[in-house]
Design an enzyme around this catalytic site. Structure first.
Site, PDB file in Angstrom:
ATOM      1  N   ASN A   1       0.854  -1.193   0.000  1.00 48.11           N
ATOM      2  CA  ASN A   1       0.000   0.000   0.000  1.00 48.11           C
ATOM      3  C   ASN A   1       0.882   1.232   0.000  1.00 48.11           C
ATOM      4  OD1 ASN A   1      -2.422   1.588   0.374  1.00 48.11           O
ATOM      5  ND2 ASN A   1      -1.842   1.828   2.529  1.00 48.11           N
TER       6      ASN A   1
ATOM      7  N   HIS B   1       0.879   5.099   1.484  1.00 51.09           N
ATOM      8  CA  HIS B   1       0.198   5.886   2.510  1.00 51.09           C
ATOM      9  C   HIS B   1       0.847   7.268   2.585  1.00 51.09           C
ATOM     10  CE1 HIS B   1      -2.118   6.614   6.120  1.00 51.09           C
ATOM     11  NE2 HIS B   1      -1.022   7.088   6.690  1.00 51.09           N
TER      12      HIS B   1
ATOM     13  N   GLU C   1      -2.734  -7.166   9.031  1.00 50.55           N
ATOM     14  CA  GLU C   1      -4.023  -6.949   9.682  1.00 50.55           C
ATOM     15  C   GLU C   1      -4.060  -5.605  10.416  1.00 50.55           C
ATOM     16  OE1 GLU C   1      -2.378  -9.745   9.652  1.00 50.55           O
ATOM     17  OE2 GLU C   1      -3.742 -11.385   9.145  1.00 50.55           O
TER      18      GLU C   1
ATOM     19  N   ASP D   1      -2.163   0.251   8.308  1.00 48.36           N
ATOM     20  CA  ASP D   1      -0.943   1.011   7.999  1.00 48.36           C
ATOM     21  C   ASP D   1       0.231   0.595   8.890  1.00 48.36           C
ATOM     22  OD1 ASP D   1      -2.406   2.443   6.075  1.00 48.36           O
ATOM     23  OD2 ASP D   1      -3.074   3.889   7.571  1.00 48.36           O
TER      24      ASP D   1
HETATM   25  C1  GAR Z   1      -2.910   9.114  -2.279  1.00 48.48           C
HETATM   26  O1  GAR Z   1      -2.400  10.292  -1.720  1.00 48.48           O
HETATM   27  C2  GAR Z   1      -2.654   7.943  -1.369  1.00 48.48           C
HETATM   28  O2  GAR Z   1      -1.424   8.001  -0.703  1.00 48.48           O
HETATM   29  C3  GAR Z   1      -3.787   8.078  -0.396  1.00 48.48           C
HETATM   30  O3  GAR Z   1      -4.899   8.469  -1.170  1.00 48.48           O
HETATM   31  C4  GAR Z   1      -4.445   9.164  -2.318  1.00 48.48           C
HETATM   32  C5  GAR Z   1      -4.988   8.475  -3.531  1.00 48.48           C
HETATM   33  O4  GAR Z   1      -4.765   9.235  -4.687  1.00 48.48           O
HETATM   34  N1  GAR Z   1      -4.031   6.851   0.291  1.00 48.48           N
HETATM   35  C6  GAR Z   1      -4.541   6.766   1.513  1.00 48.48           C
HETATM   36  O5  GAR Z   1      -4.860   7.739   2.167  1.00 48.48           O
HETATM   37  C7  GAR Z   1      -4.696   5.363   2.032  1.00 48.48           C
HETATM   38  N2  GAR Z   1      -5.225   5.380   3.360  1.00 48.48           N
HETATM   39  P1  GAR Z   1      -4.820   8.541  -6.105  1.00 48.48           P
HETATM   40  O6  GAR Z   1      -6.187   7.845  -6.206  1.00 48.48           O
HETATM   41  O7  GAR Z   1      -4.723   9.678  -7.078  1.00 48.48           O
HETATM   42  O8  GAR Z   1      -3.687   7.590  -6.208  1.00 48.48           O
END
Ligand code: GAR
Length: 194
Positions: free
Chosen positions: A106, A108, A141, A144
């Site tokens: 993932n 983050h 699990e 993050d």
């Molecule tokens: C990104 O900034 C990613 O890091 C974050 O959402 C955005 C998605 O943008 N992810 C999270 O917050 C996960 N909990 P994208 O759809 O343009 O890749």
């Protein structure tokens, strides 16, 4: 090349960065499926326009296990061996994580272990941090909480807004994610789709 499936929920700019990077001849992976819990996710259309296979299923009104079984089946039918979450805003069940253990990563938008969960940029600004950034980590699990595979930093500038900081971090995400996914896959022994 390693067969990677990407899960998204919206814009899909990180997914797009992964797809673009996969066009480089040296890239060790190909994106064989982009799947979303939101049929209207803009990233799905972007992928479909470029000939990448897509799958969409809303979890609304069905048990979580049934929804995840459908995602799982789509990934396996596509021969996916590793999953990259890219703005997938839904928690995977322990059961799903167990089935794909060690094969899901993932991205983050914080310097983990700081700011797990949501609103990472607002929290970093409110805390008066001098730096922010993004992390690519193994999915376990614990939200993050899995091993961090790569990070990139950006400064937090005086007067930064959440949007300004998010944009600065996102530019780093687009570089970090393909690089980290490739390095991680290159370190791994080939795994056939289970
Ligand atoms: C990104 O900034 C990613 O890091 C974050 O959402 C955005 C998605 O943008 N992810 C999270 O917050 C996960 N909990 P994208 O759809 O343009 O890749």
């Amino acid at each position: 090349r390693h067969r990677v499936g990407v899960l998204i929920s919206g814009r899909g700019s990180n997914m797009a960065a992964l797809v673009e990077a996969s066009r480089e001849p040296q890239c060790p992976y190909q994106i064989v499926l982009v799947a979303s819990d939101k049929p209207e996710a803009p990233g799905l259309a972007w992928a479909a326009e470029r000939g990448v296979a897509t799958f969409a299923k809303s979890p609304k009104g069905i048990p979580k296990a049934e929804y995840e079984a459908a995602i799982d089946a789509a990934l396996r039918e596509a021969g996916v061996e590793a999953i990259a979450l890219a703005g997938y805003m839904r928690l995977l069940s322990d059961d799903f994580v167990g089935k794909w253990r060690g094969r899901v990563i993932n991205i983050h938008p914080s310097l983990l272990p700081k700011y797990k969960g949501l609103d990472t940029h607002a929290r970093a600004i409110a805390a008066g941090d001098a730096v922010a950034g993004c992390s690519v980590h193994l999915v376990t699990e614990e939200l993050d909480g899995g091993e961090v595979l790569g990070q990139a930093q950006v400064p937090i500038l005086p007067g930064d807004t959440v949007d300004a900081l998010a944009e600065r971090v996102l530019a780093e995400e687009h570089k970090l994610y393909p690089r980290t996914l490739s390095a991680w896959l290159n370190r791994r022994k080939p795994v056939s789709a289970a």
